[in-house]
Write a protein that holds these residues in place. Structure first.
Motif, PDB file in Angstrom:
ATOM      1  N   PRO A  11       7.886  13.907   8.132  1.00 29.95           N
ATOM      2  CA  PRO A  11       7.370  14.916   7.191  1.00 29.95           C
ATOM      3  C   PRO A  11       6.299  15.785   7.851  1.00 29.95           C
ATOM      4  CG  PRO A  11       7.343  12.706   6.222  1.00 29.95           C
ATOM      5  CD  PRO A  11       7.633  12.531   7.666  1.00 29.95           C
ATOM      6  N   ASN A  12       6.272  17.049   7.476  1.00 26.80           N
ATOM      7  CA  ASN A  12       5.237  17.940   7.962  1.00 26.80           C
ATOM      8  C   ASN A  12       3.913  17.603   7.287  1.00 26.80           C
ATOM      9  OD1 ASN A  12       4.284  20.344   9.388  1.00 26.80           O
ATOM     10  ND2 ASN A  12       4.047  21.216   7.339  1.00 26.80           N
ATOM     11  N   VAL A  13       2.860  17.493   8.088  1.00 29.54           N
ATOM     12  CA  VAL A  13       1.526  17.222   7.550  1.00 29.54           C
ATOM     13  C   VAL A  13       0.668  18.462   7.734  1.00 29.54           C
ATOM     14  CG1 VAL A  13      -0.561  15.831   7.756  1.00 29.54           C
ATOM     15  CG2 VAL A  13       1.683  14.743   8.007  1.00 29.54           C
ATOM     16  N   ASP A  14       0.172  18.977   6.618  1.00 30.31           N
ATOM     17  CA  ASP A  14      -0.689  20.161   6.628  1.00 30.31           C
ATOM     18  C   ASP A  14      -1.974  19.793   5.898  1.00 30.31           C
ATOM     19  OD1 ASP A  14      -1.664  22.683   6.899  1.00 30.31           O
ATOM     20  OD2 ASP A  14      -0.026  23.704   5.857  1.00 30.31           O
ATOM     21  N   PHE A  15      -2.915  19.214   6.619  1.00 24.68           N
ATOM     22  CA  PHE A  15      -4.124  18.663   6.000  1.00 24.68           C
ATOM     23  C   PHE A  15      -4.839  19.684   5.121  1.00 24.68           C
ATOM     24  CE2 PHE A  15      -4.030  15.693   9.741  1.00 24.68           C
ATOM     25  CZ  PHE A  15      -3.918  14.524   9.008  1.00 24.68           C
ATOM     26  N   GLY A  16      -5.223  19.207   3.932  1.00 23.60           N
ATOM     27  CA  GLY A  16      -5.997  20.044   3.019  1.00 23.60           C
ATOM     28  C   GLY A  16      -5.181  20.992   2.172  1.00 23.60           C
ATOM     29  N   LYS A  17      -3.867  20.965   2.312  1.00 28.21           N
ATOM     30  CA  LYS A  17      -3.000  21.888   1.567  1.00 28.21           C
ATOM     31  C   LYS A  17      -2.153  21.136   0.543  1.00 28.21           C
ATOM     32  CE  LYS A  17      -4.274  25.472   4.007  1.00 28.21           C
ATOM     33  NZ  LYS A  17      -3.415  26.054   5.034  1.00 28.21           N
ATOM     34  N   GLU A  18      -1.998  21.735  -0.622  1.00 27.44           N
ATOM     35  CA  GLU A  18      -1.100  21.177  -1.630  1.00 27.44           C
ATOM     36  C   GLU A  18       0.311  21.693  -1.368  1.00 27.44           C
ATOM     37  OE1 GLU A  18      -0.065  21.775  -6.322  1.00 27.44           O
ATOM     38  OE2 GLU A  18      -2.192  21.726  -5.779  1.00 27.44           O
TER      39      GLU A  18
ATOM     40  N   HIS B 257     -11.541   7.867  -6.120  1.00 30.98           N
ATOM     41  CA  HIS B 257     -11.583   9.293  -5.785  1.00 30.98           C
ATOM     42  C   HIS B 257     -10.174   9.835  -5.594  1.00 30.98           C
ATOM     43  CE1 HIS B 257     -10.555   8.195  -1.666  1.00 30.98           C
ATOM     44  NE2 HIS B 257     -11.532   7.303  -1.694  1.00 30.98           N
ATOM     45  N   GLY B 258     -10.069  11.148  -5.377  1.00 31.21           N
ATOM     46  CA  GLY B 258      -8.783  11.801  -5.213  1.00 31.21           C
ATOM     47  C   GLY B 258      -8.434  12.083  -3.760  1.00 31.21           C
ATOM     48  N   THR B 259      -7.572  13.091  -3.567  1.00 25.20           N
ATOM     49  CA  THR B 259      -7.051  13.401  -2.235  1.00 25.20           C
ATOM     50  C   THR B 259      -8.097  14.009  -1.307  1.00 25.20           C
ATOM     51  OG1 THR B 259      -6.312  15.551  -3.082  1.00 25.20           O
ATOM     52  CG2 THR B 259      -4.693  13.762  -3.065  1.00 25.20           C
ATOM     53  N   ALA B 260      -9.159  14.554  -1.868  1.00 26.15           N
ATOM     54  CA  ALA B 260     -10.265  15.139  -1.081  1.00 26.15           C
ATOM     55  C   ALA B 260      -9.753  16.117  -0.029  1.00 26.15           C
ATOM     56  CB  ALA B 260     -11.109  14.035  -0.441  1.00 26.15           C
ATOM     57  N   TYR B 261      -8.945  17.084  -0.458  1.00 25.52           N
ATOM     58  CA  TYR B 261      -8.390  18.073   0.471  1.00 25.52           C
ATOM     59  C   TYR B 261      -9.473  18.770   1.306  1.00 25.52           C
ATOM     60  CZ  TYR B 261      -3.716  18.078  -1.760  1.00 25.52           C
ATOM     61  OH  TYR B 261      -2.456  17.756  -2.212  1.00 25.52           O
TER      62      TYR B 261
ATOM     63  N   LYS C 217     -10.379  15.879   8.853  1.00 25.79           N
ATOM     64  CA  LYS C 217     -11.617  16.069   9.627  1.00 25.79           C
ATOM     65  C   LYS C 217     -12.231  14.750  10.111  1.00 25.79           C
ATOM     66  CE  LYS C 217     -12.745  20.307   7.078  1.00 25.79           C
ATOM     67  NZ  LYS C 217     -13.725  20.983   6.184  1.00 25.79           N
ATOM     68  N   GLY C 218     -11.663  13.634   9.656  1.00 25.55           N
ATOM     69  CA  GLY C 218     -12.204  12.338  10.070  1.00 25.55           C
ATOM     70  C   GLY C 218     -13.472  11.941   9.356  1.00 25.55           C
ATOM     71  N   GLU C 219     -13.781  12.622   8.236  1.00 24.17           N
ATOM     72  CA  GLU C 219     -15.049  12.395   7.533  1.00 24.17           C
ATOM     73  C   GLU C 219     -14.931  11.478   6.316  1.00 24.17           C
ATOM     74  OE1 GLU C 219     -16.434  16.260   6.465  1.00 24.17           O
ATOM     75  OE2 GLU C 219     -16.592  16.968   8.542  1.00 24.17           O
ATOM     76  N   ALA C 220     -13.728  11.058   5.981  1.00 20.75           N
ATOM     77  CA  ALA C 220     -13.520  10.314   4.736  1.00 20.75           C
ATOM     78  C   ALA C 220     -14.183   8.935   4.782  1.00 20.75           C
ATOM     79  CB  ALA C 220     -12.029  10.164   4.458  1.00 20.75           C
ATOM     80  N   ASP C 221     -14.861   8.599   3.697  1.00 14.47           N
ATOM     81  CA  ASP C 221     -15.480   7.283   3.526  1.00 14.47           C
ATOM     82  C   ASP C 221     -14.417   6.336   2.970  1.00 14.47           C
ATOM     83  OD1 ASP C 221     -16.879   5.027   2.616  1.00 14.47           O
ATOM     84  OD2 ASP C 221     -18.650   6.187   2.081  1.00 14.47           O
ATOM     85  N   PHE C 222     -14.193   5.233   3.658  1.00 12.58           N
ATOM     86  CA  PHE C 222     -13.116   4.316   3.266  1.00 12.58           C
ATOM     87  C   PHE C 222     -13.598   3.139   2.424  1.00 12.58           C
ATOM     88  CE2 PHE C 222     -14.848   2.841   7.257  1.00 12.58           C
ATOM     89  CZ  PHE C 222     -14.872   1.459   7.146  1.00 12.58           C
TER      90      PHE C 222
ATOM     91  N   ILE D 271       0.840  -1.198   0.000  1.00  6.17           N
ATOM     92  CA  ILE D 271       0.000   0.000   0.000  1.00  6.17           C
ATOM     93  C   ILE D 271       0.873   1.246   0.000  1.00  6.17           C
ATOM     94  CG2 ILE D 271      -1.724   1.319   1.293  1.00  6.17           C
ATOM     95  CD1 ILE D 271      -2.579  -1.433   2.525  1.00  6.17           C
ATOM     96  N   SER D 272       0.706   2.105  -1.023  1.00  4.01           N
ATOM     97  CA  SER D 272       1.381   3.403  -1.025  1.00  4.01           C
ATOM     98  C   SER D 272       0.457   4.417  -0.368  1.00  4.01           C
ATOM     99  CB  SER D 272       1.765   3.828  -2.440  1.00  4.01           C
ATOM    100  OG  SER D 272       0.623   3.939  -3.268  1.00  4.01           O
ATOM    101  N   VAL D 273       1.026   5.343   0.415  1.00  7.69           N
ATOM    102  CA  VAL D 273       0.207   6.198   1.287  1.00  7.69           C
ATOM    103  C   VAL D 273      -0.397   7.410   0.587  1.00  7.69           C
ATOM    104  CG1 VAL D 273       1.417   5.491   3.383  1.00  7.69           C
ATOM    105  CG2 VAL D 273       2.258   7.484   2.091  1.00  7.69           C
ATOM    106  N   GLY D 274       0.069   7.725  -0.631  1.00  9.57           N
ATOM    107  CA  GLY D 274      -0.470   8.889  -1.322  1.00  9.57           C
ATOM    108  C   GLY D 274      -0.023  10.194  -0.684  1.00  9.57           C
ATOM    109  N   ASP D 275      -0.772  11.254  -0.944  1.00  8.76           N
ATOM    110  CA  ASP D 275      -0.454  12.577  -0.402  1.00  8.76           C
ATOM    111  C   ASP D 275      -0.801  12.612   1.086  1.00  8.76           C
ATOM    112  OD1 ASP D 275      -0.482  15.337   0.306  1.00  8.76           O
ATOM    113  OD2 ASP D 275      -0.758  15.880  -1.793  1.00  8.76           O
ATOM    114  N   LEU D 276       0.181  12.874   1.934  1.00 10.26           N
ATOM    115  CA  LEU D 276      -0.029  12.867   3.381  1.00 10.26           C
ATOM    116  C   LEU D 276      -0.982  13.959   3.846  1.00 10.26           C
ATOM    117  CD1 LEU D 276       3.634  12.186   4.602  1.00 10.26           C
ATOM    118  CD2 LEU D 276       1.780  10.536   4.308  1.00 10.26           C
ATOM    119  N   ASN D 277      -1.185  14.973   3.009  1.00 12.55           N
ATOM    120  CA  ASN D 277      -2.102  16.061   3.356  1.00 12.55           C
ATOM    121  C   ASN D 277      -3.538  15.777   2.942  1.00 12.55           C
ATOM    122  OD1 ASN D 277       0.097  17.528   4.332  1.00 12.55           O
ATOM    123  ND2 ASN D 277       0.466  18.502   2.350  1.00 12.55           N
ATOM    124  N   GLY D 278      -3.741  14.652   2.257  1.00 11.59           N
ATOM    125  CA  GLY D 278      -5.076  14.264   1.819  1.00 11.59           C
ATOM    126  C   GLY D 278      -5.680  13.233   2.757  1.00 11.59           C
ATOM    127  N   ILE D 279      -6.585  12.412   2.213  1.00 13.09           N
ATOM    128  CA  ILE D 279      -7.292  11.439   3.054  1.00 13.09           C
ATOM    129  C   ILE D 279      -6.692  10.036   2.961  1.00 13.09           C
ATOM    130  CG2 ILE D 279      -9.455  12.733   2.926  1.00 13.09           C
ATOM    131  CD1 ILE D 279     -10.438  10.599   0.900  1.00 13.09           C
TER     132      ILE D 279
END
Length: 348
Positions: free
Chosen positions: A85-92, A299-303, A308-313, A11-19
């Motif tokens: 790594p710095n995590v800044d949720f919702g930011k590119e 779906h995508g990163t859903a910035y 927010k803990g709202e992502a549907d898995f 499993i690759s983790v994708g963008d750490l700022n996304g979901i």
């Protein structure tokens, strides 16, 4: 459960700022998932611990530093970076793209070396991942370069399967990309995948027209009459059950797709808009045609909801199940083709 070794899911983790991390952790918070596979997450225990704490997810894992240390039937975190790594949720951010690529690169290397059986990728940001090492429109094109075979972007669910003749191509360039050679290649890849990956002996495929109303006999463009129709006729003469071109505007609303095993769309939005409308949250993006199995959520990163803990898995969970199922189907297909007697009895 049998004592048979479980399928190893990289499993690759994708963008750490996304979901990405959120949907991975939510999927495997249900320990019953470990009855089906052994997950190996390409990241770091520090990164996963931060995400786990942020989302208050109850999950135990095994930190490892090389793949030979993987423990079967447990969640394994392969440490591929030491820093935090710095995590800044919702930011590119450039940092988000950097670590998304590191995770993807290491996971693909392991896949190529048979150290994992299948790959499930969490969403990347197609802009911030661009670098000297990654100059691709997305996962599909990168994997096509890294793995042998011809890639087909194939969106799959229980009730609908849609592949694309052209995928990440600007609208203004679509018609110039669609050639008889490309159409044949994509039809053949879809046909082969339906047989090998989904155990459909004689697939029935619908192809959607390039222009509105498939060109209306040349009134709205001539690409359908001059390129698509003659090519499909040639493919039909080879014995494949391929039909079309169908007018895309009414094909899904009239439930026409239900008469086929899969649909081949001419371009990205023609296929993905109906797919995501009918299957969103349960659909899976599968890269068919390659030597290895790779899936991802639909779906995508859903910035906008990241952190927010709202992502549907559910789509990610379906991607894991689909990868496992396709891997097993391929193994069964290979066995049948190595044993002519079994193959013959299967046809009777």
């Amino acid at each position: 459960m049998s004592s048979e070794k479980k399928i190893k899911v990289g499993i690759s983790v994708g963008d750490l700022n996304g979901i990405g991390c959120e949907i991975i952790l939510k999927t495997f918070e249900d320990t019953r998932m470990l009855d089906f596979c052994t997950p190996v997450i390409f990241g770091s225990t520090k990164t996963i611990s931060f995400q786990k704490k942020h989302f208050n997810i109850n999950l135990n894992y095994n930190g490892i530093y090389k793949l030979s240390e993987t423990v079967d039937g447990r969640i394994n975190i392969l440490n591929i970076w030491k820093e935090t790594p710095n995590v800044d949720f919702g930011k590119e951010t450039k940092e988000g793209g950097k670590y998304a690529f590191i995770s993807l690169k290491k996971a693909v290397e392991a896949l190529k070396n048979d150290e994992i059986d299948v790959l499930v990728t969490a969403p990347i940001n197609k802009h911030n991942i661009q670098s000297e090492n990654f100059k691709f429109p997305g996962h599909t094109d990168f994997l096509a370069k890294e793995l042998t075979g011809e890639a087909l972007m194939f969106m799959i669910s229980d009730s609908l399967k849609i592949g694309l003749i052209t995928d990440h191509v600007p609208v203004k360039d679509i018609s110039s990309h669609i050639t008889p050679e490309l159409i044949e290649k994509k039809v053949n890849k879809m046909y082969e995948s339906l047989q090998k990956d989904f155990r459909i002996r004689r697939p029935k495929i619908a192809v959607l027209g390039i222009n509105p109303h498939s060109g209306d006999n040349g009134v709205i463009g001539n690409e359908d009459d001059e390129i698509l129709k003659p090519t499909l006729k040639k493919i039909q003469e080879s014995g494949k059950l391929v039909y079309g071109p169908y007018s895309a505007d009414s094909f899904f609303g009239s439930d026409g797709y239900k008469n086929f095993d899969a649909v081949l769309a001419s371009y990205h939005d023609q296929g993905l808009i109906p797919f995501k409308t009918l299957s969103f949250g349960n659909g899976v993006n599968y890269t068919a045609g390659l030597s290895k199995v790779r899936t991802s959520p639909d779906h995508g990163t859903a910035y906008e909801i990241a952190g927010k803990g709202e992502a549907d898995f559910n789509s990610f969970k379906e991607a894991v199940f689909s990868a496992i199922k396709i891997y097993r189907n391929r193994k069964e297909f290979e066995k049948l083709n190595k044993n002519p007697l079994k193959k013959l009895s299967a046809k009777v």
